[in-house]
Design a protein around this motif. Structure first.
Motif, short mmCIF file in Angstrom:
data_model
loop_
_atom_site.label_atom_id
_atom_site.label_comp_id
_atom_site.label_asym_id
_atom_site.label_seq_id
_atom_site.Cartn_x
_atom_site.Cartn_y
_atom_site.Cartn_z
N LEU A 80 5.81 -0.44 -26.53
CA LEU A 80 5.14 0.85 -26.41
C LEU A 80 5.96 1.96 -27.05
O LEU A 80 5.42 2.84 -27.74
N ASP A 81 7.25 1.92 -26.85
CA ASP A 81 8.14 2.93 -27.43
C ASP A 81 8.07 2.89 -28.96
O ASP A 81 8.15 3.93 -29.62
N SER A 82 7.89 1.70 -29.52
CA SER A 82 7.85 1.57 -30.98
C SER A 82 6.63 2.25 -31.58
O SER A 82 6.62 2.56 -32.78
N VAL A 83 5.57 2.48 -30.78
CA VAL A 83 4.38 3.17 -31.28
C VAL A 83 4.31 4.60 -30.76
O VAL A 83 3.29 5.28 -30.89
N GLY A 84 5.40 5.06 -30.15
CA GLY A 84 5.49 6.46 -29.74
C GLY A 84 5.00 6.77 -28.34
O GLY A 84 4.80 7.94 -28.00
N PHE A 85 4.83 5.75 -27.51
CA PHE A 85 4.34 5.98 -26.15
C PHE A 85 5.44 5.65 -25.14
O PHE A 85 6.00 4.55 -25.18
N GLN A 86 5.73 6.60 -24.27
CA GLN A 86 6.68 6.37 -23.18
C GLN A 86 6.07 6.84 -21.86
O GLN A 86 5.47 7.92 -21.80
N PHE A 87 6.23 6.03 -20.83
CA PHE A 87 5.84 6.46 -19.49
C PHE A 87 6.87 7.44 -18.96
O PHE A 87 8.08 7.24 -19.13
N ASP A 88 6.39 8.50 -18.31
CA ASP A 88 7.30 9.44 -17.67
C ASP A 88 7.83 8.90 -16.35
O ASP A 88 8.93 9.24 -15.93
N GLU A 89 7.02 8.05 -15.70
CA GLU A 89 7.44 7.42 -14.44
C GLU A 89 6.89 6.01 -14.37
O GLU A 89 5.80 5.74 -14.87
N MET A 90 7.65 5.14 -13.74
CA MET A 90 7.21 3.76 -13.46
C MET A 90 7.21 3.58 -11.94
O MET A 90 8.28 3.60 -11.33
N ILE A 91 6.04 3.41 -11.38
CA ILE A 91 5.92 3.22 -9.94
C ILE A 91 5.53 1.77 -9.69
O ILE A 91 4.41 1.35 -10.03
N ILE A 92 6.45 1.00 -9.11
CA ILE A 92 6.22 -0.43 -8.88
C ILE A 92 6.36 -0.72 -7.39
O ILE A 92 7.44 -0.52 -6.81
N ASP A 93 5.26 -1.15 -6.79
CA ASP A 93 5.34 -1.57 -5.38
C ASP A 93 5.55 -3.08 -5.33
O ASP A 93 4.88 -3.84 -6.01
N ARG A 94 6.51 -3.50 -4.49
CA ARG A 94 6.93 -4.90 -4.45
C ARG A 94 6.37 -5.65 -3.24
O ARG A 94 6.67 -6.83 -3.05
N THR A 95 5.59 -5.00 -2.42
CA THR A 95 5.14 -5.62 -1.17
C THR A 95 3.97 -6.56 -1.41
O THR A 95 3.35 -6.57 -2.48
N PHE A 96 3.66 -7.34 -0.39
CA PHE A 96 2.48 -8.21 -0.41
C PHE A 96 1.30 -7.46 0.22
O PHE A 96 1.49 -6.56 1.05
N ALA A 97 0.10 -7.86 -0.16
CA ALA A 97 -1.09 -7.23 0.40
C ALA A 97 -1.11 -7.36 1.92
O ALA A 97 -1.53 -6.43 2.64
N ALA A 98 -0.63 -8.51 2.43
CA ALA A 98 -0.64 -8.74 3.88
C ALA A 98 0.27 -7.78 4.63
O ALA A 98 0.09 -7.56 5.84
N ASP A 99 1.24 -7.19 3.93
CA ASP A 99 2.15 -6.24 4.58
C ASP A 99 1.44 -4.93 4.95
O ASP A 99 1.87 -4.22 5.86
N ASN A 100 0.37 -4.62 4.18
CA ASN A 100 -0.47 -3.45 4.46
C ASN A 100 0.36 -2.17 4.57
O ASN A 100 0.17 -1.36 5.48
N LEU A 101 1.27 -1.97 3.63
CA LEU A 101 2.15 -0.80 3.66
C LEU A 101 1.55 0.33 2.81
O LEU A 101 0.84 0.09 1.83
N PRO A 102 1.84 1.57 3.16
CA PRO A 102 1.25 2.72 2.44
C PRO A 102 1.78 2.91 1.04
O PRO A 102 1.28 3.75 0.29
N THR A 103 2.81 2.15 0.67
CA THR A 103 3.35 2.25 -0.68
C THR A 103 2.54 1.46 -1.69
O THR A 103 2.65 1.68 -2.90
N ARG A 104 1.72 0.55 -1.21
CA ARG A 104 0.96 -0.33 -2.08
C ARG A 104 -0.40 0.28 -2.41
O ARG A 104 -1.08 0.80 -1.53
N LYS A 105 -0.77 0.24 -3.71
CA LYS A 105 -2.11 0.74 -4.06
C LYS A 105 -3.17 0.04 -3.21
O LYS A 105 -3.08 -1.18 -2.99
N PRO A 106 -4.12 0.80 -2.69
CA PRO A 106 -4.45 2.19 -3.03
C PRO A 106 -3.69 3.25 -2.23
O PRO A 106 -4.04 4.43 -2.29
N GLY A 107 -2.68 2.84 -1.51
CA GLY A 107 -1.87 3.81 -0.78
C GLY A 107 -1.11 4.72 -1.73
O GLY A 107 -0.84 4.37 -2.88
#
Length: 376
Positions: A80-107
């Protein structure tokens, strides 16, 4: 205030492997068609705050070690950087769906720093994703959603209905995403009320062919549905007319109102083709030419032997297209030959829809007005 573009990763930027939904090998690391070109354009043409938001189930655990994730994730970032696109932020949630935590999309647990923040305009921001959770995230953020149809996570009919007001674009094409961001949707609501009829119309010229038509005349509804379906126009029409007298006002006034709605939606013709044509179609041999040039005129060369098709008088076909031409301020040339009266009028409406689709097509890179006069 800056708009935010929240972008899902798997199924939107990178193709999502349908076998295990994990991108953990080089042969499973493939960009979605058009993603690189259009993300490059987005970076060049807009000032979005660009945020990747992705759920990566169990990242960092034995089920998904970081060593199986980051080499291919970092390859994506470098490409992506090679074509001029950079993300300003990377938000990665590591939990499982069964954890039902507010950090996981759609939270929104990992996005609170962007909410109620005077630097950002969430109401005019977009979430691009291919799952119901991405659309629900948009709702939770107070943003709008672009539903990117990867083919792996179709919405249920109930979800599609619930998300109607949030989804501003449904597409499987990055070209269409860019075009929408660049040009916006040509979407209008129009009403026409007289002593004879009350008409409400919603039209989205950049839709997908959805239709909800109710004029009280079944065959007329069927014909108007052809405009939406074959023109790839989202169209909602509700007409309450004096059908206890006859069909004339209902059909004629619907044509006028639909034309007026088109005139509103196409008020800015920059980058638009303007002209459209559909040559002989099907066994009925219909030809339709259209020019949204600001002047109304109708050439009608079609004869019908039957008095009615369904409950619709055949003499009203001419009146509908004349009324549309007057309301939309367009030139129409319609010809049809054939033996089956039903097939003849149906193919006229299909050809009409395809001619419209051609004429209203826009080039998001062009600001050209299709007229030597400098005005349309």
């Amino acid at each position: 205030m800056k708009q935010i573009l929240f972008i899902d990763r798997d199924g939107v930027v990178l193709e999502e492997p349908p076998i295990d939904f994990q991108i953990d090998a080089i042969d499973k690391t493939n960009f979605v068609k058009g993603a690189l070109t259009n993300l490059s354009r987005i970076a060049a043409d807009f000032d979005f705050h660009k945020v990747m938001v992705t759920n990566q189930d169990g990242l960092g655990t034995n089920s998904y070690p970081e060593a199986q994730f980051y080499p291919y994730h970092d390859l994506m970032i470098r490409t992506l950087d090679s074509v001029g696109f950079q993300f300003d932020e990377m938000i990665i949630d590591r939990t499982f769906a069964a954890d039902n935590l507010p950090t996981r999309k759609p939270g929104t647990g990992l996005l609170t720093h962007l909410m109620d923040n005077e630097l950002f305009d969430l109401a005019n921001s977009f979430v691009i994703g291919d799952r119901w959770s991405d659309i629900q995230l948009a709702i939770n953020l107070g943003a709008k959603a672009i539903y990117f149809k990867s083919g792996l996570h179709e919405l249920t009919p109930e979800q599609a209905l619930a998300f109607t007001d949030t989804i501003v674009l449904e597409t499987s094409s990055w070209d269409e995403v860019y075009s929408f961001l660049k040009l916006g949707l040509r979407k209008v609501h129009h009403e026409r009320n007289t002593n004879e009829t009350k008409i409400s119309i919603d039209v989205n010229m950049d839709g997908s062919g959805k239709a909800s038509i109710d004029t009280g005349l079944g065959f007329f509804d069927h014909m108007l549905d052809q405009i939406a379906r074959h023109g790839k126009i989202d169209l909602t029409i509700t007409t309450q007319g004096d059908l206890h007298i006859d069909e004339h006002h209902t059909i004629e006034d619907t044509g006028i109102a639909l034309g007026e709605a088109f005139a509103k939606a196409l008020s800015d013709k920059r980058g638009m083709e303007r002209y459209g044509f559909a040559l002989p179609m099907d066994e009925a041999d219909a030809k339709v030419l259209i020019d949204f040039g600001g002047r109304n005129w109708l050439v009608w060369n079609a004869d019908f032997k039957r008095e009615k098709i369904g409950e619709m008088p055949t003499e009203m076909f001419f009146h509908f297209f004349k009324s549309f031409s007057d309301g939309a301020k367009c030139n129409l040339n319609i010809e049809c030959k054939g033996d089956n009266e039903h097939h003849k009028i149906e193919v006229i409406f299909k050809a009409f829809a395809k001619a419209i689709r051609m004429a209203v097509k826009r080039d998001p890179i062009s600001n050209y007005l299709p007229s030597t006069k400098g005005v349309l």
